[in-house]
Design an enzyme around this catalytic site. Structure first.
Site, PDB file in Angstrom:
ATOM      1  N   GLY A  83       0.865  -1.182   0.000  1.00  0.00           N
ATOM      2  CA  GLY A  83       0.000   0.000   0.000  1.00  0.00           C
ATOM      3  C   GLY A  83       0.894   1.222   0.000  1.00  0.00           C
ATOM      4  O   GLY A  83       1.855   1.271  -0.763  1.00  0.00           O
ATOM      5  N   SER A  96       5.759  -5.225  -1.653  1.00  0.00           N
ATOM      6  CA  SER A  96       5.672  -3.816  -2.028  1.00  0.00           C
ATOM      7  C   SER A  96       6.033  -2.922  -0.831  1.00  0.00           C
ATOM      8  O   SER A  96       7.186  -2.967  -0.380  1.00  0.00           O
ATOM      9  CB  SER A  96       4.279  -3.538  -2.599  1.00  0.00           C
ATOM     10  N   ALA A  97       5.101  -2.140  -0.280  1.00  0.00           N
ATOM     11  CA  ALA A  97       5.419  -1.298   0.875  1.00  0.00           C
ATOM     12  C   ALA A  97       5.991  -2.129   2.026  1.00  0.00           C
ATOM     13  O   ALA A  97       6.863  -1.669   2.773  1.00  0.00           O
ATOM     14  CB  ALA A  97       4.174  -0.537   1.344  1.00  0.00           C
ATOM     15  N   HIS A 135       8.471  -2.874  -7.827  1.00  0.00           N
ATOM     16  CA  HIS A 135       7.789  -2.572  -9.090  1.00  0.00           C
ATOM     17  C   HIS A 135       8.776  -1.932 -10.063  1.00  0.00           C
ATOM     18  O   HIS A 135       8.421  -0.996 -10.790  1.00  0.00           O
ATOM     19  CB  HIS A 135       6.611  -1.609  -8.868  1.00  0.00           C
ATOM     20  N   GLU A 143       8.530  -6.461 -11.340  1.00  0.00           N
ATOM     21  CA  GLU A 143       7.311  -7.141 -10.881  1.00  0.00           C
ATOM     22  C   GLU A 143       7.406  -8.637 -11.169  1.00  0.00           C
ATOM     23  O   GLU A 143       7.890  -9.050 -12.224  1.00  0.00           O
ATOM     24  CB  GLU A 143       6.083  -6.524 -11.555  1.00  0.00           C
TER      25      GLU A 143
END
Lengths: 248, 248
Positions: free
Chosen positions: A88, A121-122, A158, A193
């Site tokens: 997020g 991700s985060a 990413h 990714e």
């Protein structure tokens, strides 16, 4: 002391796939049949996010509880056998971890092998020494950019190559990382990714495509990359030139 | 007290064009024959950047001096008739302005009309109340995200629509701004590349294409937009929910 076990994913969901399914085997290996404690604070709707993560991991037979449903979320995080830090907004996630006061103790638990750590991700960004290579918008201001420091180098999630057909004039990802290296002397592992980094004790290996940036230049790796040597780095942050006030 | 005069560009250079050339008439109008003081601190190579800006503006007959070549750059900035804040990395630019100690006084000079202000990209970001809608990587940590506050709303530069053909799974620009609105109650003006905002006293008008985001939704404007009403807003920052520690 047990070995540190990390699974750091570039992204939660591959294009056309379902959440976490591209890394199902890696999730199973790290969780090893144990319950996973999920941290949903990088998104605003914790209930929805926790339900979606539980359904996704449940499909691989992994049981999930969400820290936000505990009366003492900091204790749920610090007592987890396996912690999954969801993606997020990285600034919001780090600010939440500071609000809970868990940064130092969680980092120690993971480095000592008491808690296995999975990030996407985060959740991967906050595993780094700082969040200085996030792609996210600084929607809130955490008290520090210092994060868990589970590895001594930065990761860019990413990761994406410049599009040669693009007419967009904003910075490319490579240009942004070059700016990071102007200010900081710390290698940056760009994970395309679909890729992830798996750390087990003294071994750190990328699954999938990656790009490694340092001040001396960068190189793309197509078939995985052993970055165990980077676990011994000592990163140096700041050091970029600033204007100084004159005799006015 | 003179009227405030701002020219806030989305980007320095349009695709296929030369630096600042798409906005040459607007530059001429705001500088009105006066010398422009350039601020190069958003990039690492100040000499190179100042030379390029001087050449670009020189082509329209505008004389440029760079603040970094003054023995007292803070004085050069605070005594400028026309200030041009160049683009680059917004975190580095804001950190430099804090290092020089000019934030409060420069803001007052511009709001009182003593200094006309031109910004491009990062230079437009720092004209907002905060840098919380920048697209840049947080390569360094300024003491605060609070910026010059020349307008009471946020601007997002290099605004770009989602590409329906994209397989990229990172957040779109719209999703990032929605996350900003979850944490902050403040309208966001998205300026597509090639667009700018011109403020003259009580008038604020967009030239080119823009998109206005607020909690109630967003709307795209193709032909320019009068946002004078936004000059009376009172933005509210923070307010997003954070986890609280339990009885552990």
């Amino acid at each position: 002391m047990a070995a540190m076990e990390l699974l750091l994913l570039s992204n939660s969901t591959n294009y056309g796939g379902s959440m976490f399914s591209h890394a199902a085997e890696a999730f199973a290996e790290v969780s090893a049949g144990d319950r996973v404690t999920f941290v949903p604070y990088a998104l605003a709707d914790w209930d929805d996010y926790a339900d979606r993560a539980a359904a996704a991991l449940g499909a691989f037979g992994i049981e999930v509880v969400s820290a936000h449903r505990s009366g003492a979320p900091e204790r749920a995080i610090l007592e987890a056998d396996v912690l999954m830090m969801g993606g997020g907004n990285t600034f919001r996630l780090l600010d939440s971890l500071y609000a809970l006061g868990v940064i130092g103790r969680l980092s120690r638990h993971v480095r000592e092998g008491a808690t296995r750590y999975v990030g996407a991700s985060a959740g991967t960004n906050v595993a780094c020494p700082t969040i200085r290579t996030t792609n996210d918008m600084p929607i809130c201001h955490p008290p520090s950019f210092a994060a868990l420091g589970l590895v001594p180098f930065q990761i860019n999630l990413h990761y994406i190559d410049p599009d040669p057909a693009s007419t967009f004039m904003g910075e490319t990802r490579e240009e942004r990382i070059d700016e990071f290296l102007e200010e900081n002397d710390c290698q940056v592992l760009g994970l395309y990714e679909g890729s992830w980094l798996r750390v087990s004790g003294a071994s750190a290996v990328v699954a999938g495509r990656s790009r490694l940036f340092q001040r001396a230049g960068c190189h793309t790796y197509h078939e995985g990359l052993d970055v165990s040597g980077l676990l011994h780095l000592t990163p140096a942050f700041d050091g970029g030139r600033r204007p100084v006030r004159g005799e006015s």
